[in-house]
Structure formats: C-alpha cells, structure tokens
Design a protein around this motif. Structure first.
Motif, PDB file in Angstrom:
ATOM      1  N   THR A  91      -3.699-122.021 -46.407  1.00  0.00           N
ATOM      2  CA  THR A  91      -2.975-121.830 -45.251  1.00  0.00           C
ATOM      3  C   THR A  91      -1.843-120.320 -45.266  1.00  0.00           C
ATOM      4  OG1 THR A  91      -1.953-124.296 -46.164  1.00  0.00           O
ATOM      5  CG2 THR A  91      -0.122-123.383 -45.562  1.00  0.00           C
ATOM      6  N   MET A  92      -1.562-120.192 -46.346  1.00  0.00           N
ATOM      7  CA  MET A  92      -1.279-118.624 -46.623  1.00  0.00           C
ATOM      8  C   MET A  92      -2.313-117.641 -45.741  1.00  0.00           C
ATOM      9  SD  MET A  92       1.820-119.732 -48.105  1.00  0.00           S
ATOM     10  CE  MET A  92       2.290-117.804 -47.978  1.00  0.00           C
ATOM     11  N   ARG A  93      -3.023-118.052 -46.109  1.00  0.00           N
ATOM     12  CA  ARG A  93      -3.919-116.437 -45.160  1.00  0.00           C
ATOM     13  C   ARG A  93      -3.508-117.121 -43.629  1.00  0.00           C
ATOM     14  NH1 ARG A  93      -8.520-118.320 -48.672  1.00  0.00           N
ATOM     15  NH2 ARG A  93      -9.132-116.430 -50.045  1.00  0.00           N
TER      16      ARG A  93
ATOM     17  N   SER B 232       3.797-109.262 -36.496  1.00  0.00           N
ATOM     18  CA  SER B 232       4.266-107.231 -36.941  1.00  0.00           C
ATOM     19  C   SER B 232       3.921-107.143 -35.306  1.00  0.00           C
ATOM     20  CB  SER B 232       3.532-107.206 -37.971  1.00  0.00           C
ATOM     21  OG  SER B 232       3.715-105.190 -37.674  1.00  0.00           O
ATOM     22  N   ASP B 233       3.362-107.525 -34.237  1.00  0.00           N
ATOM     23  CA  ASP B 233       2.665-106.504 -33.400  1.00  0.00           C
ATOM     24  C   ASP B 233       4.290-106.874 -32.050  1.00  0.00           C
ATOM     25  OD1 ASP B 233       0.291-106.074 -34.322  1.00  0.00           O
ATOM     26  OD2 ASP B 233      -0.927-107.990 -33.542  1.00  0.00           O
TER      27      ASP B 233
ATOM     28  N   GLN C 286      13.182-105.320 -39.959  1.00  0.00           N
ATOM     29  CA  GLN C 286      12.746-106.383 -40.241  1.00  0.00           C
ATOM     30  C   GLN C 286      11.007-106.100 -40.062  1.00  0.00           C
ATOM     31  OE1 GLN C 286      14.100-109.266 -39.999  1.00  0.00           O
ATOM     32  NE2 GLN C 286      11.709-110.698 -40.093  1.00  0.00           N
ATOM     33  N   LYS C 287      10.360-105.143 -39.267  1.00  0.00           N
ATOM     34  CA  LYS C 287       9.140-104.892 -39.262  1.00  0.00           C
ATOM     35  C   LYS C 287       8.498-104.684 -40.537  1.00  0.00           C
ATOM     36  CE  LYS C 287       5.876-102.431 -36.776  1.00  0.00           C
ATOM     37  NZ  LYS C 287       5.588-101.337 -35.742  1.00  0.00           N
ATOM     38  N   THR C 288       9.899-103.486 -41.483  1.00  0.00           N
ATOM     39  CA  THR C 288       9.755-103.304 -43.027  1.00  0.00           C
ATOM     40  C   THR C 288       9.204-104.414 -43.603  1.00  0.00           C
ATOM     41  OG1 THR C 288      10.282-101.340 -42.559  1.00  0.00           O
ATOM     42  CG2 THR C 288      10.020-101.878 -44.655  1.00  0.00           C
ATOM     43  N   PHE C 289      10.189-104.922 -43.816  1.00  0.00           N
ATOM     44  CA  PHE C 289      10.126-106.345 -44.267  1.00  0.00           C
ATOM     45  C   PHE C 289       8.789-107.235 -43.989  1.00  0.00           C
ATOM     46  CE2 PHE C 289      10.664-111.105 -44.625  1.00  0.00           C
ATOM     47  CZ  PHE C 289      11.409-112.035 -45.505  1.00  0.00           C
ATOM     48  N   THR C 290       8.572-107.708 -43.103  1.00  0.00           N
ATOM     49  CA  THR C 290       7.306-108.587 -42.628  1.00  0.00           C
ATOM     50  C   THR C 290       6.201-107.561 -43.063  1.00  0.00           C
ATOM     51  OG1 THR C 290       8.182-109.053 -40.658  1.00  0.00           O
ATOM     52  CG2 THR C 290       6.168-109.347 -40.768  1.00  0.00           C
ATOM     53  N   SER C 291       6.367-106.517 -43.215  1.00  0.00           N
ATOM     54  CA  SER C 291       4.820-105.005 -43.452  1.00  0.00           C
ATOM     55  C   SER C 291       4.682-105.704 -45.011  1.00  0.00           C
ATOM     56  CB  SER C 291       5.231-104.082 -43.513  1.00  0.00           C
ATOM     57  OG  SER C 291       3.997-103.261 -44.238  1.00  0.00           O
ATOM     58  N   ASP C 292       6.025-106.067 -45.955  1.00  0.00           N
ATOM     59  CA  ASP C 292       6.664-105.754 -47.761  1.00  0.00           C
ATOM     60  C   ASP C 292       5.749-107.567 -47.811  1.00  0.00           C
ATOM     61  OD1 ASP C 292       6.753-103.329 -47.638  1.00  0.00           O
ATOM     62  OD2 ASP C 292       9.041-104.410 -47.660  1.00  0.00           O
ATOM     63  N   LEU C 293       6.626-108.072 -46.857  1.00  0.00           N
ATOM     64  CA  LEU C 293       6.391-110.112 -47.357  1.00  0.00           C
ATOM     65  C   LEU C 293       4.402-110.538 -47.545  1.00  0.00           C
ATOM     66  CD1 LEU C 293       7.300-112.409 -48.143  1.00  0.00           C
ATOM     67  CD2 LEU C 293       7.470-112.863 -45.250  1.00  0.00           C
ATOM     68  N   MET C 294       3.398-110.125 -45.757  1.00  0.00           N
ATOM     69  CA  MET C 294       2.570-110.095 -45.913  1.00  0.00           C
ATOM     70  C   MET C 294       1.561-109.312 -47.181  1.00  0.00           C
ATOM     71  SD  MET C 294       1.549-108.601 -42.114  1.00  0.00           S
ATOM     72  CE  MET C 294       0.321-109.005 -41.705  1.00  0.00           C
ATOM     73  N   ASP C 295       2.510-108.278 -47.686  1.00  0.00           N
ATOM     74  CA  ASP C 295       0.968-107.673 -48.720  1.00  0.00           C
ATOM     75  C   ASP C 295       1.496-108.722 -50.230  1.00  0.00           C
ATOM     76  OD1 ASP C 295       0.541-105.417 -47.386  1.00  0.00           O
ATOM     77  OD2 ASP C 295       2.338-103.984 -47.735  1.00  0.00           O
TER      78      ASP C 295
END
Length: 333
Positions: A52-54, A64-65, A273-282
């Motif tokens: 699910t997380m993947r 992000s895109d 939001q883009k920075t947060f999304t990138s950090d959240l994905m990591d």
C-alpha cells in the motif's frame, strides 16, 4: 534395537537436513532479492502495508510532477504580471507628462500610450503555460466568475485507509487582467474593466467621457483603452480628465500589485509543498525498508552457518545410512 526395516537415525538426520536446506533456500532468496518480506507468504501484514505504501509513494511522485507543472504555470503568470506592471507605470508617466500639454503634443503622446496598451495585452496573451493563461481569460457566455486554477498538491490517506487529494487553488477572478467573457454580471479584468474616474472603483455601468470637456464625476475609463486624444474627432482630453485617468491607472496598478503578491504567495506555497512531498516520499521509503528489507550483514553470517550445517547434515545422514551395513557382519561365518 537394530532394524533393517526402520532406520530412526537416518530419518532424524534427513529431517534435520531438510530443515537446514529450507532455511538455506530462504536465506539465499533474501540475499538475491534484498527483501526479507518479498511476498505475502513471508509476512502477510508487513507485505500488505509495504504494498500500500509503495502505491501511495508512486502517487506522490505524480503529485510532485503536478506541483512542478503548477509552479511553472504560476511563474509564467507572475512574469507576465510583472511585465504589465512595468508597462502601466510607463503609461502613468506618459499621462503625467501630458498634463498641461498642447493638443498636438497630446496626440503624439497618445500614439505612445496606444502602443503601451497593446504591449500589455501582448504580455497577458503570451503568459500561457501548458494551455493555462491566468491573465487573459475567456469565461464564456454563461459564467459569472473566472474558473480557479487547481494545482494538485497532495495525496492523503486517513486512519481508516480512505484516500483523498488536496489542491492549491489560484483565484483567477482576482488576478485576471483581461476578460473576454460576455455575461452581463461577469467582472472584466483589472486592465479592461471600467473604472469611475473620480474614485478609480470598478463598475459595470459605462459613462463615456466627452474629450475636451470638463471632467464629470461619473465618467468611466479603462486602463486598457483610455485615450487622451481621439483621432476620430480630433479632440484632446482636458487636464481634469487626465487627472481622472491618472486615478484610474493608479487604482489598476494597486490591483495589479496585489495580484502579483497573490501569485508570489501561491508560488511559495507550491515550493514548500514540493519540498514536503519529496521529504515525505523519502520517509516512506525508509519506513517500508525497515519493514521488508533484509539485513545483509545478518543474512551473510546466517548463510555461512547454514552451509556448514548442511555439510554436517549430509555427513550425519551418511553415517546413519552406513550403520545399517554393520548388521551384515552379524551373519557372516
């Protein structure tokens, strides 16, 4: 008791060897795949969570895109707005310079103002990215307001597992410079809307000034089309009318400055939001890794130990099978 029908020692050795071989297969699979949970049978709960997380992480990649695309749209509008602000400042300077001029001079100045007005329209029309233009819009014949531009900003999943999306909305109605829609109640853009000359307030009621006459409080002007000289009639605006035009231009400039601020705030929100999304994905990648990734140091050590156990198991089975041969010596003469 020795028996030629049942070799208990060999059966025990075989069971131990089979168990060791199964553990060795599992360890080799973990080393080759890098996962300790690679399928549901390994650990159903962890596999389900990781799957699910993947999937969510893949969706966040799309978010992000989308944020990158949205940032480009807002940045394009901001660039067009800044250019229009620079140009309307030039129109303001031309109006100030024309105050007290002769009609002949006002005619020449009008040529320059007309060119600047056309340039502002060109900036607005050109501020298009991926089919989106927030400065020069056409809301059609039925809309009462310009449609917002919605930028996908987040993919969310709550505690119950329900998924939802969030957007950053840009209010085009508040920043548009030109509006080609024809609904009677639809407000025009900042530049093509009519404004009362005495106050600069936008209005839907037109009251065309008579150039050359004294200014009337209800006279209306548009920053996109005001004139200090009418070539058709050969008449120039009076100084009091030019004062009203300056009021209109100044009011439009204030609205454009507010719009640029709105666009700047939207761009800042998108970047955050883009920075947060990138950090959240990591973060999700790390979390999934802790659930399903194999510890290669541990698996390497286990592999060596199991290989030794397998060799010993084969030896033990060989010895157990060989013990049956000793029974034959009991029957030799």
């Amino acid at each position: 008791m020795s028996s030629i029908m049942t070799n208990s020692a060999a059966l025990t050795a075989l069971q131990s060897l089979n168990a060791t071989s199964k553990s060795l297969q599992d360890t080799q699979a973990r080393i080759s795949t890098g996962y300790r949970v690679s399928q549901a049978s390994d650990n159903a709960a962890y596999w389900s969570i990781a799957t699910t997380m993947r999937s969510d992480n893949s969706a966040m990649s799309t978010v992000s895109d989308a944020l990158g695309l949205g940032a480009s749209k807002v940045d394009t509008a901001y660039t067009g707005m800044n250019s229009a602000i620079s140009t309307i400042n030039q129109i303001k300077a031309k109006l100030l310079a024309s105050y007290g001029q002769t009609d002949a001079s006002k005619e020449k100045t009008q040529t320059e103002i007309t060119a600047l007005q056309a340039q502002m329209k060109s900036y607005a029309d050109g501020a298009t990215f991926s089919g989106t233009n927030m400065l020069s819009v056409n809301s059609g014949a039925t809309a009462t307001t310009a449609a917002d531009v919605k930028i996908l900003s987040a993919f969310n999943r709550d505690a119950s597992g329900a998924a939802s999306i969030s957007t950053i909305d840009v209010k085009v109605e508040n920043i548009k410079l030109y509006e080609a829609g024809t609904t009677a109640t639809l407000a025009k853009g900042i530049l093509d809307t009519l404004r009362v000359g005495s106050t600069g307030v936008a209005t839907l009621t037109a009251s065309a000034p008579t150039l050359g006459a004294a200014a009337v409080a209800t006279d209306t002007y548009s920053a996109a089309s005001l004139k200090i000289f009418d070539t058709a009639t050969g008449k120039a605006a009076s100084d009091t009318q030019i004062q009203q035009m300056l009021t209109v231009i100044d009011s439009a400039l204030a609205d454009m400055t507010n719009s640029a601020t709105t666009l700047g705030a939207a761009k800042s929100s998108i970047d955050l939001q883009k920075t947060f999304t990138s950090d959240l994905m990591d973060s999700i990648d790390r979390g999934v890794g802790q659930l399903v990734d194999a510890d290669m140091n541990k698996e390497s050590t286990r592999l060596q130990a199991l290989q030794v156990q397998q060799q010993l198991g084969v030896q033990a089975l060989s010895i157990a099978n060989g013990s049956s041969q000793s029974i034959l010596s009991l029957f030799r003469g």
